[in-house]
Design a protein around this motif. Structure first.
Motif, PDB file in Angstrom:
ATOM      1  N   LEU A 186       0.831  -1.190   0.000  1.00  0.00           N
ATOM      2  CA  LEU A 186       0.000   0.000   0.000  1.00  0.00           C
ATOM      3  C   LEU A 186       0.878   1.256   0.000  1.00  0.00           C
ATOM      4  O   LEU A 186       2.025   1.219   0.464  1.00  0.00           O
ATOM      5  N   LEU A 187       0.324   2.341  -0.495  1.00  0.00           N
ATOM      6  CA  LEU A 187       0.988   3.640  -0.463  1.00  0.00           C
ATOM      7  C   LEU A 187       0.185   4.580   0.423  1.00  0.00           C
ATOM      8  O   LEU A 187      -1.039   4.691   0.263  1.00  0.00           O
ATOM      9  N   LEU A 188       0.856   5.217   1.348  1.00  0.00           N
ATOM     10  CA  LEU A 188       0.265   6.297   2.126  1.00  0.00           C
ATOM     11  C   LEU A 188       0.831   7.593   1.561  1.00  0.00           C
ATOM     12  O   LEU A 188       2.019   7.876   1.721  1.00  0.00           O
ATOM     13  N   VAL A 189      -0.003   8.362   0.866  1.00  0.00           N
ATOM     14  CA  VAL A 189       0.461   9.562   0.167  1.00  0.00           C
ATOM     15  C   VAL A 189       0.047  10.792   0.979  1.00  0.00           C
ATOM     16  O   VAL A 189      -1.137  10.975   1.282  1.00  0.00           O
ATOM     17  N   VAL A 190       1.034  11.608   1.320  1.00  0.00           N
ATOM     18  CA  VAL A 190       0.788  12.751   2.198  1.00  0.00           C
ATOM     19  C   VAL A 190       1.540  13.987   1.719  1.00  0.00           C
ATOM     20  O   VAL A 190       2.526  13.882   0.990  1.00  0.00           O
ATOM     21  N   PRO A 191       1.105  15.174   2.155  1.00  0.00           N
ATOM     22  CA  PRO A 191       1.870  16.400   1.910  1.00  0.00           C
ATOM     23  C   PRO A 191       3.029  16.477   2.894  1.00  0.00           C
ATOM     24  O   PRO A 191       3.064  15.741   3.888  1.00  0.00           O
ATOM     25  N   PRO A 192       3.993  17.374   2.670  1.00  0.00           N
ATOM     26  CA  PRO A 192       5.134  17.492   3.590  1.00  0.00           C
ATOM     27  C   PRO A 192       4.719  17.774   5.029  1.00  0.00           C
ATOM     28  O   PRO A 192       5.407  17.358   5.971  1.00  0.00           O
ATOM     29  N   GLU A 193       3.595  18.463   5.229  1.00  0.00           N
ATOM     30  CA  GLU A 193       3.146  18.780   6.582  1.00  0.00           C
ATOM     31  C   GLU A 193       2.817  17.535   7.396  1.00  0.00           C
ATOM     32  O   GLU A 193       2.839  17.569   8.628  1.00  0.00           O
ATOM     33  N   LEU A 194       2.497  16.433   6.736  1.00  0.00           N
ATOM     34  CA  LEU A 194       2.114  15.207   7.435  1.00  0.00           C
ATOM     35  C   LEU A 194       3.212  14.143   7.408  1.00  0.00           C
ATOM     36  O   LEU A 194       2.983  13.008   7.834  1.00  0.00           O
ATOM     37  N   GLU A 195       4.386  14.506   6.909  1.00  0.00           N
ATOM     38  CA  GLU A 195       5.455  13.516   6.776  1.00  0.00           C
ATOM     39  C   GLU A 195       5.856  12.925   8.127  1.00  0.00           C
ATOM     40  O   GLU A 195       5.958  11.695   8.277  1.00  0.00           O
ATOM     41  N   ALA A 196       6.100  13.770   9.122  1.00  0.00           N
ATOM     42  CA  ALA A 196       6.518  13.274  10.437  1.00  0.00           C
ATOM     43  C   ALA A 196       5.437  12.388  11.050  1.00  0.00           C
ATOM     44  O   ALA A 196       5.728  11.320  11.611  1.00  0.00           O
ATOM     45  N   THR A 197       4.190  12.812  10.925  1.00  0.00           N
ATOM     46  CA  THR A 197       3.077  12.008  11.448  1.00  0.00           C
ATOM     47  C   THR A 197       3.029  10.651  10.768  1.00  0.00           C
ATOM     48  O   THR A 197       2.851   9.611  11.424  1.00  0.00           O
ATOM     49  N   ALA A 198       3.183  10.634   9.454  1.00  0.00           N
ATOM     50  CA  ALA A 198       3.135   9.382   8.703  1.00  0.00           C
ATOM     51  C   ALA A 198       4.254   8.440   9.125  1.00  0.00           C
ATOM     52  O   ALA A 198       4.041   7.233   9.293  1.00  0.00           O
ATOM     53  N   ILE A 199       5.464   8.971   9.298  1.00  0.00           N
ATOM     54  CA  ILE A 199       6.606   8.137   9.707  1.00  0.00           C
ATOM     55  C   ILE A 199       6.358   7.531  11.079  1.00  0.00           C
ATOM     56  O   ILE A 199       6.610   6.336  11.310  1.00  0.00           O
ATOM     57  N   GLU A 200       5.865   8.335  12.006  1.00  0.00           N
ATOM     58  CA  GLU A 200       5.598   7.830  13.360  1.00  0.00           C
ATOM     59  C   GLU A 200       4.525   6.739  13.337  1.00  0.00           C
ATOM     60  O   GLU A 200       4.624   5.746  14.059  1.00  0.00           O
ATOM     61  N   ILE A 201       3.516   6.929  12.503  1.00  0.00           N
ATOM     62  CA  ILE A 201       2.424   5.946  12.429  1.00  0.00           C
ATOM     63  C   ILE A 201       2.896   4.634  11.824  1.00  0.00           C
ATOM     64  O   ILE A 201       2.606   3.550  12.335  1.00  0.00           O
ATOM     65  N   VAL A 202       3.628   4.730  10.725  1.00  0.00           N
ATOM     66  CA  VAL A 202       3.980   3.531   9.955  1.00  0.00           C
ATOM     67  C   VAL A 202       5.169   2.781  10.538  1.00  0.00           C
ATOM     68  O   VAL A 202       5.189   1.545  10.574  1.00  0.00           O
ATOM     69  N   HIS A 203       6.169   3.507  11.045  1.00  0.00           N
ATOM     70  CA  HIS A 203       7.430   2.864  11.399  1.00  0.00           C
ATOM     71  C   HIS A 203       7.654   2.648  12.898  1.00  0.00           C
ATOM     72  O   HIS A 203       8.636   2.016  13.283  1.00  0.00           O
TER      73      HIS A 203
END
Length: 297
Positions: free
Chosen positions: A189-206
């Motif tokens: 799957l791909l989680l596609v986000v703007p730069p503003e959500l990059e840190a949030t996405a990394i914390e959620i996924v990794h």
């Protein structure tokens, strides 16, 4: 005087393609890329075989017709630019031809990237080019089905671990046009986000743990890749989609690939002419399968 020596042209072409490759091509991960050379491209979605009926072994077997659920027609647009380098710039800056060729390659690659992510960023729009076969945006809570019922692949919650797990659950429960469940949630799957959500996405996924009680992070059990791009211009929107590009509902058609040429010096202006043109189109496909959109107010 004409710049026809093989060395000058060869180096310039090489630098042009260096420029093309220098821009991140992660946009290719989100699109179904096609390069058919036709006047227009029509992508139709065919009905599948619905629920298999009962049969007693002797009665006439129930028939099932394969038909189209609708189609997306892509009409290409042409793009072109010509770089003009003056006679004295050629004299004063020996490498200006090669450097300009590289810059031109970067500009072309960036245009492809912008077109792809701009298409994806409009996932909630039902405007021409963004709507699916039922006239809805790519993410909508009233997508039609063969049975007359509707299906929902639209979320409104801000990106969080809970929201992403709800997105995965919704992808599992999102039926196709025939009312059958797909297996997209089980694949990459791909989680596609703007730069503003990059840190949030990394914390959620990794992150391996979640919550104050250090519970196992369920998201880490899934094969989710984060894709971040500034052309996702809404700071709050996010989407979850299949990484199988052949099944991506976002279509990118290259009618004519970038055609680069280095022309002899113009006899009237004494300028070197460097030209590139290409023809492409983007659109959403007829069916929204494999996609969950988080449109946050």
């Amino acid at each position: 005087m004409a710049l026809t020596t093989s060395n000058v042209k060869q180096v310039s072409v090489s630098r042009f393609f260096e420029g093309l490759s220098s821009v991140p091509d992660h946009w290719r991960k989100i699109v179904d890329f096609r390069n058919t050379d036709t006047a227009s491209l029509r992508i139709a979605a065919l009905t599948g075989i619905g629920d298999v009926p009962d049969w007693d072994g002797s009665a006439a077997i129930t028939s099932a017709a394969i038909d189209s659920t609708g189609a997306s027609t892509l009409t290409y647009s042409g793009f072109a630019v010509q770089v003009k380098i003056s006679k004295y710039d050629l004299k004063d800056i020996p490498e200006i031809t090669q450097l300009s060729a590289q810059k031109l390659g970067q500009a072309v690659a960036e245009k492809y990237r912008k077109l792809a992510f701009t298409q994806l960023a409009g996932f909630a729009s039902d405007a021409a080019g963004f709507a699916t076969a039922d006239g809805k945006g790519l993410a909508d809570n009233t997508h039609t089905m063969a049975t007359g019922a509707t299906r929902d692949n639209h979320l409104t919650a801000a990106l969080s671990r809970t929201a992403l797990m709800n997105g995965i659950k919704q992808m599992r429960q999102f039926p196709n046009y025939q009312g059958q469940y797909t297996s997209f949630a089980d694949g990459p799957l791909l989680l596609v986000v703007p730069p503003e959500l990059e840190a949030t996405a990394i914390e959620i996924v990794h992150s391996s743990l979640s919550g104050a009680e250090n519970q196992m992070n369920a998201v880490s059990m899934f094969n989710v890749e984060i894709v971040v791009d500034p052309y996702m211009t809404d700071a709050n929107d996010w989407c979850l989609m299949t990484a199988d590009t052949s099944s991506s509902p976002v279509k990118f058609w290259e009618r004519s690939s970038p055609d680069f040429s280095l022309t002899e010096i113009n006899q009237e202006t004494r300028q070197l002419l460097m030209t590139c043109d290409f023809a492409v189109a983007t659109a959403n496909g007829p069916q929204p399968d494999g996609f969950i959109g988080g449109k946050v107010a």
